[in-house]
Design a protein around this motif. Structure first.
Motif, PDB file in Angstrom:
ATOM      1  N   HIS A  17       1.594   1.390   1.127  1.00 53.40           N
ATOM      2  CA  HIS A  17       2.793   2.113   0.683  1.00 53.40           C
ATOM      3  C   HIS A  17       3.741   2.321   1.872  1.00 53.40           C
ATOM      4  O   HIS A  17       3.295   2.641   2.967  1.00 53.40           O
ATOM      5  CB  HIS A  17       2.365   3.466   0.096  1.00 53.40           C
ATOM      6  N   SER A  23       4.725  11.032   0.556  1.00 54.62           N
ATOM      7  CA  SER A  23       4.598  10.527   1.935  1.00 54.62           C
ATOM      8  C   SER A  23       3.234  10.960   2.452  1.00 54.62           C
ATOM      9  O   SER A  23       2.648  11.913   1.923  1.00 54.62           O
ATOM     10  CB  SER A  23       5.642  11.155   2.868  1.00 54.62           C
ATOM     11  N   ARG A  50       4.097   3.587  -6.443  1.00 55.63           N
ATOM     12  CA  ARG A  50       2.809   4.244  -6.693  1.00 55.63           C
ATOM     13  C   ARG A  50       2.749   5.614  -6.042  1.00 55.63           C
ATOM     14  O   ARG A  50       3.365   5.844  -5.010  1.00 55.63           O
ATOM     15  CB  ARG A  50       1.663   3.403  -6.127  1.00 55.63           C
ATOM     16  N   ARG A  51       1.936   6.492  -6.623  1.00 56.07           N
ATOM     17  CA  ARG A  51       1.593   7.740  -5.956  1.00 56.07           C
ATOM     18  C   ARG A  51       0.750   7.343  -4.753  1.00 56.07           C
ATOM     19  O   ARG A  51      -0.239   6.625  -4.885  1.00 56.07           O
ATOM     20  CB  ARG A  51       0.768   8.593  -6.933  1.00 56.07           C
ATOM     21  N   LEU A  52       1.107   7.829  -3.556  1.00 56.33           N
ATOM     22  CA  LEU A  52       0.512   7.296  -2.324  1.00 56.33           C
ATOM     23  C   LEU A  52      -0.976   7.635  -2.187  1.00 56.33           C
ATOM     24  O   LEU A  52      -1.792   6.794  -1.823  1.00 56.33           O
ATOM     25  CB  LEU A  52       1.309   7.832  -1.131  1.00 56.33           C
ATOM     26  N   LEU A  86       4.027  -1.359  -4.978  1.00 57.40           N
ATOM     27  CA  LEU A  86       3.491  -0.342  -4.069  1.00 57.40           C
ATOM     28  C   LEU A  86       4.408   0.862  -3.896  1.00 57.40           C
ATOM     29  O   LEU A  86       3.960   2.008  -3.920  1.00 57.40           O
ATOM     30  CB  LEU A  86       3.216  -0.981  -2.702  1.00 57.40           C
ATOM     31  N   ARG A  87       5.700   0.599  -3.725  1.00 56.90           N
ATOM     32  CA  ARG A  87       6.623   1.712  -3.455  1.00 56.90           C
ATOM     33  C   ARG A  87       6.644   2.720  -4.599  1.00 56.90           C
ATOM     34  O   ARG A  87       6.855   3.913  -4.380  1.00 56.90           O
ATOM     35  CB  ARG A  87       8.027   1.159  -3.170  1.00 56.90           C
ATOM     36  N   THR A 128       8.398  -0.359   5.532  1.00 56.00           N
ATOM     37  CA  THR A 128       9.062   0.917   5.799  1.00 56.00           C
ATOM     38  C   THR A 128      10.492   0.685   6.283  1.00 56.00           C
ATOM     39  O   THR A 128      10.734  -0.217   7.087  1.00 56.00           O
ATOM     40  CB  THR A 128       8.267   1.680   6.878  1.00 56.00           C
ATOM     41  N   ASP A 173      13.184   5.760   4.776  1.00 57.34           N
ATOM     42  CA  ASP A 173      11.919   6.450   4.498  1.00 57.34           C
ATOM     43  C   ASP A 173      11.704   7.642   5.432  1.00 57.34           C
ATOM     44  O   ASP A 173      10.961   8.566   5.103  1.00 57.34           O
ATOM     45  CB  ASP A 173      10.752   5.463   4.596  1.00 57.34           C
ATOM     46  N   HIS A 196      -3.056   4.402  -1.004  1.00 58.26           N
ATOM     47  CA  HIS A 196      -2.459   3.068  -0.940  1.00 58.26           C
ATOM     48  C   HIS A 196      -1.877   2.840   0.453  1.00 58.26           C
ATOM     49  O   HIS A 196      -0.751   3.256   0.754  1.00 58.26           O
ATOM     50  CB  HIS A 196      -1.435   2.906  -2.067  1.00 58.26           C
TER      51      HIS A 196
END
Ligand SMILES: Cc1ncc(COP(=O)(O)O)c(C=O)c1O
Length: 501
Positions: free
Chosen positions: A84, A457, A38-40, A35-36, A479, A483, A81
């Motif tokens: 994320h 973000s 990935r493009r959010l 997940l981290r 998180t 972040d 996502h």
């Protein structure tokens, strides 16, 4: 397993099913752990998404392997996502591994939690999960309730009961048309719109949803509430319910709940708390002290699919006296008549809520709490609170961001103030300041859109005192405080691309 299409897709062989299950679980594992990276959120269009899918109604299926590949390769690039670690928009749960697997198991079992006789074990597990939630938030020891689709439906159910119990007539039989006086309820401009929507659907009417002014911290003003109740009584209306919020959707403000409970008790009104966002923050001792009025509420709306980290959908409504829910929702029909004698075994959820067929939402709550334990949920909530406090500190310490509201829970409302705007504000007279403020609103709106399209973000927005606010809600076990630095760095990077202020 070489063949993609199987002879009996609705009843695969054990071998085929094993292969499908392994493929799906492999996806779950890769997704959760990737997940981290990935493009959010996607920057896309409806036309682009439509073009990615074969839209013809398939007479012959393509097989599970092919459709899983389509899901992975074609659908996933076009979704936000929510798990994320820098998804800070709205009030969005990230979900969690245990609860996703529980959902798969619940769908596999396909229990229908209408009544005890239909699903004895699952119904007992729902009752147990509700009792655990009651303990986690500190509601009245006698309180009971049920799972519903979300906070909106929890608010709706609670208001339906509030009106039923406070109406001077037999509302179930005679209907709202027979009410001698308009029944009124009290909210604030910060109350979630699902409350007003529920009032509209229930035939109460939005003009009878009275907005009580808020104080500087955006909490209901108790003096103004009492004055409005008195005025409404004088004008021939019937006040019936006060809605306090434990964590407003805009800024996370907590209404003065104990004072509201006192007014409700004194005035004979129903006291409902919308704790859809903030309710599970009661796991953190520092917040729990502000939520002691949960034990005094007639009803509470909660959302495990928010701060209990379970995936959609799962809302929950608690009643101090479940008889109120029964009076509202019980209906007799021959096909729902329960013939068992023992009270526990003749129990039916259809008597306590709006739905008849109900999925096994309780499984993910029970599995999550039982497997992970309250201590790890508490630690995750406290970590989210710390992240929000860290972000607020960074905003306060910066020269180019400004905080717009107090941080009571995990929502931080702030805005970007470019150096040029800061200088202009310092030098401006009062009328000119208004113009600069409006330009700052537009500037921050453009910045928000740029951030949402950027994909690193994600935040959403709120109106605070008439100003456009960037709004970050931190509600994700993944998180970290680091972040928060990334979020501010992303905003600064994108602000530099917006051109002159
Ligand atoms: C305070 C509050 N109440 C109610 C709701 C509605 O909840 P749901 O989206 O689960 O219907 C929300 C959603 O964010 C909320 O923040």
């Amino acid at each position: 397993m070489p063949s993609e299409r199987v002879a009996a897709p609705l009843e695969p062989t054990a071998e085929q099913l094993r292969h499908w299950s392994e493929a799906a679980l492999d996806f779950v594992m890769r997704y959760q752990h990737g997940l981290r990276g990935r493009r959010l959120a996607p920057a896309t269009t409806s036309a682009e998404i439509r073009a990615a899918f074969d839209r013809a109604l398939p007479e012959e299926g393509v097989g599970f392997d092919a459709v899983l590949r389509e899901y992975d390769e074609r659908l996933l690039p076009f979704t936000r996502h929510n798990g994320h670690p820098r998804m800070f928009g709205y009030v969005q749960s990230p979900g969690s591994a245990i609860a996703s697997l529980a959902d798969l198991l619940a769908s596999t079992l396909n229990a229908n939690l209408t009544a005890w006789r239909s699903a004895p074990g699952p119904v007992e597990i729902e009752q147990l999960a509700i009792e655990w939630i009651r303990q986690m938030v500190g509601a009245d020891p006698g309180a009971g309730g049920l799972f519903v689709s979300g906070g909106s439906m929890a608010n709706f159910s609670a208001l339906a009961s509030a009106r039923r119990m406070k109406a001077p007539i037999d509302l179930a039989r005679q209907g709202a048309q027979a009410l001698p006086h308009a029944m009124r309820l009290y909210v604030t401009p910060e109350t979630h719109h699902s409350v007003a929507k529920a009032a509209t659907l229930l035939g109460i009417g939005s003009v009878h949803v009275r907005e009580v002014p808020v104080d500087g911290a955006l909490r209901m003003r108790v003096d103004a509430l009492e004055a409005m109740i008195t005025d409404d009584r004088g004008a021939g209306h019937q006040p019936f319910c006060i809605v306090g919020t434990a964590g407003t959707v805009g800024t996370g403000a907590i209404d003065p709940l104990d004072a509201l409970a006192e007014v409700a008790e004194r005035q004979g009104l129903w006291f409902h708390i919308d704790a859809s966002y903030g309710g599970f923050a009661a796991l953190a001792p520092a917040v729990r002290a502000k939520l002691t009025a949960f034990a005094r509420a007639d009803s509470i709306a909660l959302d495990p699919h928010k701060w209990l980290y379970v995936p959609l959908d799962c809302g929950c409504v608690l009643y101090r006296d479940a008889a109120a829910a029964r009076a509202t929702f019980a209906h007799d029909a021959e096909y729902t008549r329960v013939m068992d004698a023992a009270p526990a075994e003749s129990f039916a959820f259809w008597d306590y809520g709006p739905e008849l067929s109900r999925r096994f939402r309780a499984l993910k709550v029970w599995m999550m709490v039982r497997a992970a334990g309250v201590a790890s949920l508490r630690a995750a909530v406290e970590k989210d609170l710390t992240c929000a406090a860290t972000l607020a500190e960074q905003v306060d310490a910066s020269e180019d961001f400004e905080r717009l509201a107090p941080v009571e829970l995990s929502i931080v409302c702030f805005r970007h103030v470019p150096v040029a705007a800061m200088r202009a504000l310092d030098a401006a007279s009062r009328p000119d300041r208004d113009g600069i403020e409006r330009r700052l609103d537009t500037w921050n709106e453009r910045l928000l859109v740029a951030l949402q399209r950027d994909g690193s973000s994600y935040i959403s927005n709120a109106a605070v005192g008439g100003r456009f606010a960037l709004r970050a809600c931190i509600m994700n076990h993944r998180t970290t405080p680091a972040d928060m630095n990334v979020l501010l760095a992303d905003l600064r990077r994108l602000a530099d691309t917006l051109g002159p202020f």
